[in-house]
Design a protein around this motif. Sequence first.
Motif, mmCIF file in Angstrom:
data_model
loop_
_atom_site.group_PDB
_atom_site.id
_atom_site.type_symbol
_atom_site.label_atom_id
_atom_site.label_comp_id
_atom_site.label_asym_id
_atom_site.label_seq_id
_atom_site.Cartn_x
_atom_site.Cartn_y
_atom_site.Cartn_z
ATOM 1 N N GLN A 1 0.829 -1.199 0.000
ATOM 2 C CA GLN A 1 0.000 0.000 0.000
ATOM 3 C C GLN A 1 0.863 1.247 0.000
ATOM 4 N N ASP A 2 1.946 1.271 0.784
ATOM 5 C CA ASP A 2 2.819 2.435 0.817
ATOM 6 C C ASP A 2 3.448 2.682 -0.547
ATOM 7 N N ASN A 3 3.726 1.617 -1.299
ATOM 8 C CA ASN A 3 4.332 1.775 -2.609
ATOM 9 C C ASN A 3 3.346 2.332 -3.631
ATOM 10 N N LYS A 4 2.081 2.294 -3.316
ATOM 11 C CA LYS A 4 1.067 2.785 -4.245
ATOM 12 C C LYS A 4 0.471 4.098 -3.773
ATOM 13 N N LEU A 5 1.237 4.864 -3.019
ATOM 14 C CA LEU A 5 0.745 6.170 -2.589
ATOM 15 C C LEU A 5 0.381 6.978 -3.817
ATOM 16 N N ASN A 6 -0.705 7.660 -3.728
ATOM 17 C CA ASN A 6 -1.187 8.393 -4.881
ATOM 18 C C ASN A 6 -1.541 9.802 -4.471
ATOM 19 N N ILE A 7 -0.879 10.758 -5.075
ATOM 20 C CA ILE A 7 -1.076 12.160 -4.740
ATOM 21 C C ILE A 7 -2.518 12.588 -4.963
ATOM 22 N N PHE A 8 -3.161 12.032 -5.979
ATOM 23 C CA PHE A 8 -4.551 12.393 -6.260
ATOM 24 C C PHE A 8 -5.457 11.978 -5.100
ATOM 25 N N ARG A 9 -5.273 10.759 -4.617
ATOM 26 C CA ARG A 9 -6.077 10.266 -3.494
ATOM 27 C C ARG A 9 -5.787 11.075 -2.231
ATOM 28 N N LEU A 10 -4.507 11.309 -1.945
ATOM 29 C CA LEU A 10 -4.141 12.053 -0.741
ATOM 30 C C LEU A 10 -4.723 13.465 -0.751
ATOM 31 N N LEU A 11 -4.632 14.135 -1.873
ATOM 32 C CA LEU A 11 -5.178 15.487 -1.964
ATOM 33 C C LEU A 11 -6.699 15.493 -1.825
ATOM 34 N N ARG A 12 -7.342 14.531 -2.459
ATOM 35 C CA ARG A 12 -8.805 14.469 -2.375
ATOM 36 C C ARG A 12 -9.243 14.232 -0.933
ATOM 37 N N ILE A 13 -8.578 13.314 -0.253
ATOM 38 C CA ILE A 13 -8.919 13.026 1.138
ATOM 39 C C ILE A 13 -8.612 14.233 2.019
ATOM 40 N N ARG B 1 -8.727 17.262 1.245
ATOM 41 C CA ARG B 1 -9.740 18.292 0.983
ATOM 42 C C ARG B 1 -11.154 17.824 1.328
ATOM 43 N N ASP B 2 -11.266 16.571 1.797
ATOM 44 C CA ASP B 2 -12.558 15.997 2.196
ATOM 45 C C ASP B 2 -13.566 16.061 1.055
ATOM 46 N N LEU C 1 -5.682 17.412 -15.891
ATOM 47 C CA LEU C 1 -4.760 17.626 -14.776
ATOM 48 C C LEU C 1 -4.895 19.044 -14.232
ATOM 49 N N LYS C 2 -5.009 20.009 -15.124
ATOM 50 C CA LYS C 2 -5.183 21.407 -14.709
ATOM 51 C C LYS C 2 -6.489 21.572 -13.926
ATOM 52 N N ASP C 3 -7.567 20.998 -14.457
ATOM 53 C CA ASP C 3 -8.863 21.077 -13.780
ATOM 54 C C ASP C 3 -8.840 20.321 -12.451
ATOM 55 N N TYR C 4 -8.173 19.183 -12.446
ATOM 56 C CA TYR C 4 -8.049 18.357 -11.243
ATOM 57 C C TYR C 4 -7.336 19.158 -10.151
ATOM 58 N N LEU D 1 -8.768 20.479 -6.532
ATOM 59 C CA LEU D 1 -8.155 20.061 -5.276
ATOM 60 C C LEU D 1 -7.442 21.213 -4.563
ATOM 61 N N GLY D 2 -7.430 22.382 -5.180
ATOM 62 C CA GLY D 2 -6.874 23.563 -4.534
ATOM 63 C C GLY D 2 -5.366 23.615 -4.471
ATOM 64 N N VAL D 3 -4.709 23.046 -5.477
ATOM 65 C CA VAL D 3 -3.246 23.089 -5.536
ATOM 66 C C VAL D 3 -2.811 23.479 -6.944
ATOM 67 N N GLU D 4 -1.540 23.786 -7.076
ATOM 68 C CA GLU D 4 -0.981 24.057 -8.396
ATOM 69 C C GLU D 4 -0.740 22.728 -9.124
ATOM 70 N N LYS D 5 -0.845 22.762 -10.421
ATOM 71 C CA LYS D 5 -0.579 21.577 -11.243
ATOM 72 C C LYS D 5 0.824 21.031 -10.962
ATOM 73 N N ASP D 6 1.792 21.919 -10.741
ATOM 74 C CA ASP D 6 3.164 21.496 -10.471
ATOM 75 C C ASP D 6 3.287 20.699 -9.178
ATOM 76 N N THR D 7 2.415 20.959 -8.219
ATOM 77 C CA THR D 7 2.436 20.186 -6.970
ATOM 78 C C THR D 7 2.182 18.718 -7.272
ATOM 79 N N ILE D 8 1.197 18.465 -8.100
ATOM 80 C CA ILE D 8 0.882 17.089 -8.477
ATOM 81 C C ILE D 8 2.026 16.482 -9.272
#
Length: 99
Positions: A9-21, A23-24, A56-59, A63-70
Motif C-alpha cells: 500500500q505504501d508503494n502505491k501512494l497516490n497524490i490524487f487520493r491524498l489530496l482528495r482526502i 480536501r474531504d 490535470l489542470k482542472d483536477y 483540489l486547490g493546488v498548483e498543477k506542479d504540486t501534483i
Amino acid sequence: MKSKNTDTQDNKLNIFRLLRIARDIKVKDLAQELSVTPAYINAIENGERFPSDRLLKDYAQALGVEKDTILNFKLEDQKNKKFENVLLSLLQMICNTGN
C-alpha cells in the motif's frame, strides 16, 4: 485468505487520493465537477490512468493546488518513502500555496 500488505500500500501512494482526502472531497463529487465518471477517478487514484494535461489542470484546481504540486509528486520516487513522510511533504506544499 487475502490480506493487504502495508508495504504494498505504501508503494502505491497516490497524490490524487491524498489530496482528495485532505480536501474531504468524495469521489462522486470530484467526478461530477470534472465531468468524468467515478470509475475514472478511481483508475487515476489506483495508478491505472493519468489525466490529460487539460484534466490535470482542472483536477489541480478542484483540489486547490498548483498543477506542479501534483507533477512534483508524480516525478518523485515514492517507493522508499513512508506514508507519513509523503503526507508531511504534501501538507507542507499545500500550506505553502496559501490555499
